[in-house]
Design a protein around this motif. Structure first.
Motif, mmCIF file in Angstrom:
data_model
loop_
_atom_site.group_PDB
_atom_site.id
_atom_site.type_symbol
_atom_site.label_atom_id
_atom_site.label_comp_id
_atom_site.label_asym_id
_atom_site.label_seq_id
_atom_site.Cartn_x
_atom_site.Cartn_y
_atom_site.Cartn_z
ATOM 1 N N GLN A 1 26.996 56.889 17.058
ATOM 2 C CA GLN A 1 25.875 56.077 16.587
ATOM 3 C C GLN A 1 26.341 55.277 15.377
ATOM 4 O OE1 GLN A 1 22.824 55.900 18.061
ATOM 5 N NE2 GLN A 1 23.504 57.348 19.638
ATOM 6 N N GLY A 2 25.707 54.135 15.182
ATOM 7 C CA GLY A 2 25.989 53.358 13.983
ATOM 8 C C GLY A 2 27.098 52.355 14.119
ATOM 9 N N ALA A 3 27.488 51.989 15.357
ATOM 10 C CA ALA A 3 28.475 50.923 15.515
ATOM 11 C C ALA A 3 27.909 49.625 14.973
ATOM 12 C CB ALA A 3 28.856 50.775 16.981
ATOM 13 N N GLU A 4 28.768 48.832 14.322
ATOM 14 C CA GLU A 4 28.329 47.581 13.699
ATOM 15 C C GLU A 4 29.283 46.453 14.063
ATOM 16 O OE1 GLU A 4 26.202 48.786 9.582
ATOM 17 O OE2 GLU A 4 28.346 49.249 9.675
ATOM 18 N N ILE A 5 28.805 45.231 13.900
ATOM 19 C CA ILE A 5 29.602 44.050 14.237
ATOM 20 C C ILE A 5 29.474 43.006 13.143
ATOM 21 C CG2 ILE A 5 27.683 43.053 15.566
ATOM 22 C CD1 ILE A 5 29.805 41.799 17.417
#
Length: 244
Positions: A178-182
């Protein structure tokens, strides 16, 4: 500058004007790889996209993607560092007098955005990547593993008449992550490599205030992986928790 030949070709080739280009694999295989094999570090100095520079390219958004790709490629091949060459005031420079202001004010060219994008996704150890690219899209990807998170940088170098968005799926990744960012490095118009400006994380880099670029949350699916669309002539940096 965005040609796939730089990262794929194994021998020097011809360019217009009677000049030649030396692709990175050839330079590494014949010169820098042996240096590294001997146990010595190497560093690339006076790096630039072209001698003297080409207006509308060296000082345009193409240089941002080129710099980002160049830095990651050489980091993945063991370079100890890279120095970019500045000389008053070539189109290939990173920092130039601000054309919108008078006095001692300076501006960052798009190439500087590429360098900044590299710093965001390069803290850690190089991890091998495999790319399934049956269409042969002009695209590169790199992975750096850090403490607790991986950084995946995807560079879509398609432009102009060949501009095409890239639908990316990243596998594998830790179950239940959880918490993948771009964060996106973009020109004002996708597909336009000649733009004179850039944004990183939706913000500009100026000399007047701190950079305000922001990470955005990226949806994840344990079954489908991490999916993202990288627009033409755009780069994306993904920050993915790795459970480490």
């Amino acid at each position: 500058m965005l040609s796939s030949q730089w990262v794929n070709d194994s021998s020097p080739g011809a360019q217009p004007g009677g000049t030649t280009y030396t692709p990175y694999p050839w330079l590494y295989t014949h010169i820098l790889g042996p240096v590294r094999a001997a146990g010595l570090p190497y560093r690339l100095t006076e790096s630039n996209d072209y001698l003297i520079g080409i207006p509308g390219a060296s000082n345009a958004f193409a240089s941002a993607l080129w710099a980002l790709d160049y830095l990651h490629w050489w980091a993945a091949h063991g370079a100890a560092g890279v120095n970019f060459h500045n000389k008053q005031w070539l189109p290939a420079d990173v920092i130039v007098p601000d054309p919108a202001a008078s006095g001692e004010r300076y501006a960052v060219t798009p190439k500087g955005y590429g360098i900044k994008a590299f710093t965001l996704g390069s803290a850690g150890t190089v991890k091998p990547t495999q790319i399934g690219n049956p269409a042969g899209m002009n695209l590169t990807a790199y992975c750096i593993g850090g403490a607790g998170e991986d950084y995946v940088t995807i560079i879509n170098k398609t432009q102009g008449a060949e501009a095409a968005d890239a639908a990316i799926t990243i596998l594998p990744y830790p179950p239940g992550v959880q918490g993948a960012e771009i964060m996106t490095l973009a020109s004002p118009k996708p597909g336009d490599a000649s733009a004179a400006s850039a944004t990183l994380g939706g913000a500009s880099i100026t000399g007047d205030s701190p950079w305000q670029g922001a990470w955005s949350t990226l949806p994840t699916d344990p079954q489908a992986g991490i999916r993202v669309t990288v627009s033409a002539t755009t780069a994306a940096i993904l920050r993915i928790p790795n459970g480490g």
